[in-house]
Each structure stands twice: as structure tokens, then as C-alpha cells.
Design a protein around this motif. Structure first.
Motif, mmCIF file in Angstrom:
data_model
loop_
_atom_site.group_PDB
_atom_site.id
_atom_site.type_symbol
_atom_site.label_atom_id
_atom_site.label_comp_id
_atom_site.label_asym_id
_atom_site.label_seq_id
_atom_site.Cartn_x
_atom_site.Cartn_y
_atom_site.Cartn_z
ATOM 1 N N ARG A 98 -11.787 3.434 9.197
ATOM 2 C CA ARG A 98 -13.298 2.530 8.355
ATOM 3 C C ARG A 98 -12.567 2.774 7.079
ATOM 4 O O ARG A 98 -12.659 3.151 5.900
ATOM 5 C CB ARG A 98 -14.408 3.788 7.952
ATOM 6 N N PRO A 99 -11.251 2.223 6.370
ATOM 7 C CA PRO A 99 -10.592 2.162 5.316
ATOM 8 C C PRO A 99 -11.847 1.795 4.333
ATOM 9 O O PRO A 99 -10.523 2.633 2.866
ATOM 10 C CB PRO A 99 -9.430 0.313 5.597
ATOM 11 N N GLU A 100 -12.463 1.074 3.925
ATOM 12 C CA GLU A 100 -13.736 1.434 3.096
ATOM 13 C C GLU A 100 -14.017 2.821 2.681
ATOM 14 O O GLU A 100 -14.570 2.506 1.259
ATOM 15 C CB GLU A 100 -14.755 0.497 3.557
ATOM 16 N N ARG A 101 -13.833 3.922 2.890
ATOM 17 C CA ARG A 101 -13.972 4.555 2.904
ATOM 18 C C ARG A 101 -13.293 5.777 2.133
ATOM 19 O O ARG A 101 -13.575 6.808 1.357
ATOM 20 C CB ARG A 101 -14.723 6.066 3.831
ATOM 21 N N LEU A 175 0.813 0.635 13.809
ATOM 22 C CA LEU A 175 1.505 -0.232 13.212
ATOM 23 C C LEU A 175 1.182 -0.305 11.822
ATOM 24 O O LEU A 175 2.351 -1.178 10.760
ATOM 25 C CB LEU A 175 1.203 -1.656 13.801
ATOM 26 N N VAL A 176 0.368 0.509 11.428
ATOM 27 C CA VAL A 176 -0.189 0.215 10.002
ATOM 28 C C VAL A 176 1.742 0.928 9.171
ATOM 29 O O VAL A 176 1.422 0.586 7.892
ATOM 30 C CB VAL A 176 -1.491 1.618 9.378
ATOM 31 N N HIS A 177 2.096 2.189 10.001
ATOM 32 C CA HIS A 177 3.220 2.302 9.236
ATOM 33 C C HIS A 177 4.149 1.376 8.832
ATOM 34 O O HIS A 177 4.151 0.809 7.329
ATOM 35 C CB HIS A 177 3.804 3.249 10.584
ATOM 36 N N ALA A 310 -2.965 0.167 3.030
ATOM 37 C CA ALA A 310 -1.951 -0.632 3.860
ATOM 38 C C ALA A 310 -3.406 -0.254 5.371
ATOM 39 O O ALA A 310 -3.250 -1.438 6.670
ATOM 40 C CB ALA A 310 -0.649 0.830 4.591
ATOM 41 N N ALA A 311 -4.662 0.272 5.029
ATOM 42 C CA ALA A 311 -5.270 0.761 5.678
ATOM 43 C C ALA A 311 -5.567 -0.512 6.316
ATOM 44 O O ALA A 311 -6.753 -0.739 6.875
ATOM 45 C CB ALA A 311 -5.994 1.607 5.579
ATOM 46 N N ALA A 312 -6.258 -0.875 5.219
ATOM 47 C CA ALA A 312 -7.227 -2.281 4.952
ATOM 48 C C ALA A 312 -6.129 -3.754 4.756
ATOM 49 O O ALA A 312 -7.281 -4.422 6.276
ATOM 50 C CB ALA A 312 -8.151 -2.734 3.524
ATOM 51 N N PRO A 334 -6.652 -4.628 -6.803
ATOM 52 C CA PRO A 334 -6.111 -4.830 -7.306
ATOM 53 C C PRO A 334 -4.238 -5.161 -7.859
ATOM 54 O O PRO A 334 -4.461 -5.905 -9.015
ATOM 55 C CB PRO A 334 -7.502 -3.652 -8.493
ATOM 56 N N ASP A 335 -3.741 -3.856 -7.331
ATOM 57 C CA ASP A 335 -2.629 -4.564 -8.076
ATOM 58 C C ASP A 335 -2.134 -4.220 -6.444
ATOM 59 O O ASP A 335 -1.807 -3.870 -5.094
ATOM 60 C CB ASP A 335 -2.184 -3.436 -8.559
ATOM 61 N N ALA A 336 -0.963 -4.223 -5.960
ATOM 62 C CA ALA A 336 0.119 -3.885 -5.231
ATOM 63 C C ALA A 336 0.623 -2.182 -5.032
ATOM 64 O O ALA A 336 0.656 -1.437 -6.243
ATOM 65 C CB ALA A 336 1.431 -4.422 -5.362
ATOM 66 N N PRO A 337 0.940 -2.052 -3.975
ATOM 67 C CA PRO A 337 1.761 -1.107 -3.750
ATOM 68 C C PRO A 337 2.888 -0.591 -4.873
ATOM 69 O O PRO A 337 3.622 -1.390 -4.869
ATOM 70 C CB PRO A 337 1.880 -0.779 -2.100
#
Length: 337
Positions: A98-101, A175-177, A310-312, A334-337
Motif C-alpha cells: 500500500r504505497p499510500e502509507r 519489477l518495481v526494481h 517506485a512503489a506507486a 512533486p519531484d523526480a527520483p
């Protein structure tokens, strides 16, 4: 010295234990296993104290940091407990299903002055750090396509892998990797995502292709499978631009390495940069983690902010595959990784 505990006793936990032996600033002092597993702890862990109670590690004032290597569905709860106990944290990817957490977890760590890192270890491989710098400097021109592939052997351990509520399927667990790696290489978040999956055992996705489209115009492909065999190449990353290209090769299952070949579009010769050390990225990550813990510095890479991105995106890809349509992901962060 950073005294560490590992939660988990599977392959990933064993790798962290092996790597910690190479990190002068860190020492493994305790392992938390599932009930009944203490007598089966592999030799790679050495001889730390073993317990089947998480609280034994959390309440031990001699432990500075905890490394979470349990199934993905448990990551968020254990990570929160670790931070509330005042311990620094390494939590395996994905941080949770649950990426929102994840932002709340990041806020908790910041409030308590604790270091948190996620093992996106490719960010600490020198050959890939150099490649990213070259991509960001425009050496390959405008990136048109980035391709990441990752395969796993069909005999992977753990029944949890084939329970969608625990692993999240191949996109979230594996694949999140590749999603993180492509976003890191390009330095931007995708604007849209679509995906296709294969339903394997228990209808859990065991093979997938994820397509990412970036605001710069670049296209990203992330794909892989859990049902590969040793003769199939383990993984790769290709970057193709208007002025040149690069190919990153991870070797095969029994012989992993880091090898980057690159060339300008108008140059006949290729440049080769290689490293025969499969644990190099993990060593670099743990060295940086120990330094951040010791000096109170924020991690330069593989932090919770980047792990949330990445998770989102991975979660959006799972939804895109489920509904068989392209989904927007712009505005996740709001910004890039």
C-alpha cells in the motif's frame, strides 16, 4: 559500530548477512526468525543471537538498526514498529503493498531523526553510477528507449510468493526494481503506465511487461518472470539515445556480474566497464547506511521518498494490467527520483 538485527531468514536475509561481513562499520548481532526456524538458520548468518520474537530485537538497547527481509505484506507494519522503537531501518523492496502509507513512514523517520533506506542496490554499483552520470550529461543524446529485464528461477523459495495478498505479484515484488532503475537513470517520473501480466500458480502474476511513457518522450519497458531456468540470462538494462547507446548485462544465474558496454552513434568501438562482484551494490548501500546512521546524515539515494515513487508506479502498473488500459501517473510525487 552499527549493531544490526535482521528480521527474516530466507535468501534475501542471508544476502544481507553475507554483505554485513564486508562492512567494517556494521555488525550483525541478532536474527529474528519465524517460530520453529531457529534450528535451520544457514551458516551464512554466522553466530548471532536468534529469536522468534520481534520485540526481543526492538527492546534491545544494544541494537542500533533493523533490516527487514520478510514478505512484502508485512513490511509496513514491521517498519513502523522499528521506527517507533527508535531503531534505524533498512526495509526490503517494495516498502509495502500500500504505497499510500509510505509518506507517513517517512514523516515518522524524520520526526525521530532515524535513517531509512530501501535496497535498490543498483544505485550503488560504480558502473551504473557512471552510466547514469553519462545519461544525465546528455552523452547519449535524448533517450528514446530504456529497457530493463529481470528473471528469477522457477524454484524460488516461499509459499508466500504465490499468494497475491502477500507478495503483490511480480510487478510489486520484483519489477518495481526495474521501474526504480529506469526512473533513476532518466531522472524523471513517467506520465502514463500500462502493463500486461501472465496468471501463474494460484492466479498470481508470475510474468509481466510494464510500459512507461515519460514527459521527455522516452519510452521505458520493464519486464520479467519468476519461472525462468539457469540457462536464461539473469537480467539487463539497455539505454538507447539519439547520439549513442549503452547495454548493462547482469550475466547468468550462476555467474552474475556487472558489465556496461556503450558507444556513440558514430563510433565503431565500444567502451566496456565491468565488475565481477555481485554484492558490490549491497556493500555500497550498507556502507552508506552505516555512515548515515553514525553521523545523522540523510541518505543520498534509495531513501523512502524514492521508494514511494517506485512503489506507486508499480501499483499503478498492477491496476493498468487489471483493467487492461493505460493509466496516468503524473502527480504521484512533486519531484523526480
Amino acid at each position: 559500530m552499527i549493531h544490526c538485527a535482521i528480521v527474516g531468514s530466507g535468501w534475501s536475509a542471508g544476502r544481507h548477512a553475507r554483505v554485513l561481513r564486508r562492512v567494517e562499520q556494521s555488525e550483525l548481532v541478532r536474527v529474528v526468525v519465524e517460530p520453529g526456524q531457529s534450528s535451520h538458520l544457514p551458516a551464512v548468518f554466522g553466530s548471532p543471537l536468534v529469536t522468534d520474537r520481534l520485540d526481543d530485537a526492538l527492546n534491545d538497547p544494544g541494537i542500533d538498526a533493523v533490516i527487514v527481509c520478510t514478505p512484502p505484506d508485512t513490511h509496513l507494519a514491521i517498519a513502523e514498529a522499528v521506527l517507533r522503537a527508535g531503531k534505524h531501518l533498512v526495509v526490503e523492496k517494495p516498502v509495502g503493498l500500500r504505497p499510500e502509507r509510505i509518506p507517513a513512514l517517512e514523516s515518522l523517520a524524520q520526526e525521530r531523526g532515524l535513517t531509512v533506506m530501501v535496497p535498490y542496490h543498483f544505485r550503488f554499483v560504480p558502473q551504473l553510477q557512471t552510466l547514469r552520470s553519462r545519461v544525465q550529461a546528455g552523452e547519449f543524446g535524448t533517450v528514446a528507449h530504456a529497457y530493463h529485464r529481470m528473471y528469477s528461477l522457477r524454484d524460488r523459495e516461499g509459499a508466500w510468493l504465490w499468494d497475491d495478498s502477500r507478495s503483490g505479484g511480480i510487478i510489486m515484488e520484483s519489477l518495481v526494481h526495474g521501474i526504480d532503475q529506469i526512473m533513476w537513470m532518466l531522472g524523471e517520473l513517467p506520465s502514463t503506465v500500462t502493463a500486461m501480466t501472465h496468471a501463474g500458480r494460484n492466479q498470481v502474476a508470475d510474468a509481466a511487461t510494464v510500459l512507461l511513457h515519460f514527459p521527455s518522450g522516452a519510452v521505458g519497458t520493464v519486464e520479467g518472470s519468476w519461472i525462468s531456468d539457469p540457462h536464461v540470462p539473469f537480467g539487463s538494462l539497455d539505454i538507447v539515445g539519439t547520439a549513442g547507446s549503452a547495454a548493462f548485462d547482469r550475466g547468468r544465474f550462476q555467474k552474475r556480474y556487472f558489465r556496461v558496454e556503450s558507444a556513440a552513434a558514430d563510433a565503431p568501438a565500444t567502451q566496456v566497464d565491468s565488475l565481477d562482484d555481485d554484492d558490490a551494490g549491497f556493500v555500497g548501500l550498507h556502507e552508506h547506511f552505516a555512515e548515515c546512521c553514525a553521523h545523522g546524515k540523510p541518505p543520498q539515494a534509495a531513501n523512502l521518498h524514492e521508494a514511494y515513487a517506485a512503489a506507486a508506479v508499480a501499483a499503478a502498473a498492477v491496476e493498468a494490467a487489471r483493467f487492461r488500459r493505460q493509466l496516468p501517473v503524473t502527480g504521484l510525487l512533486p519531484d523526480a527520483p
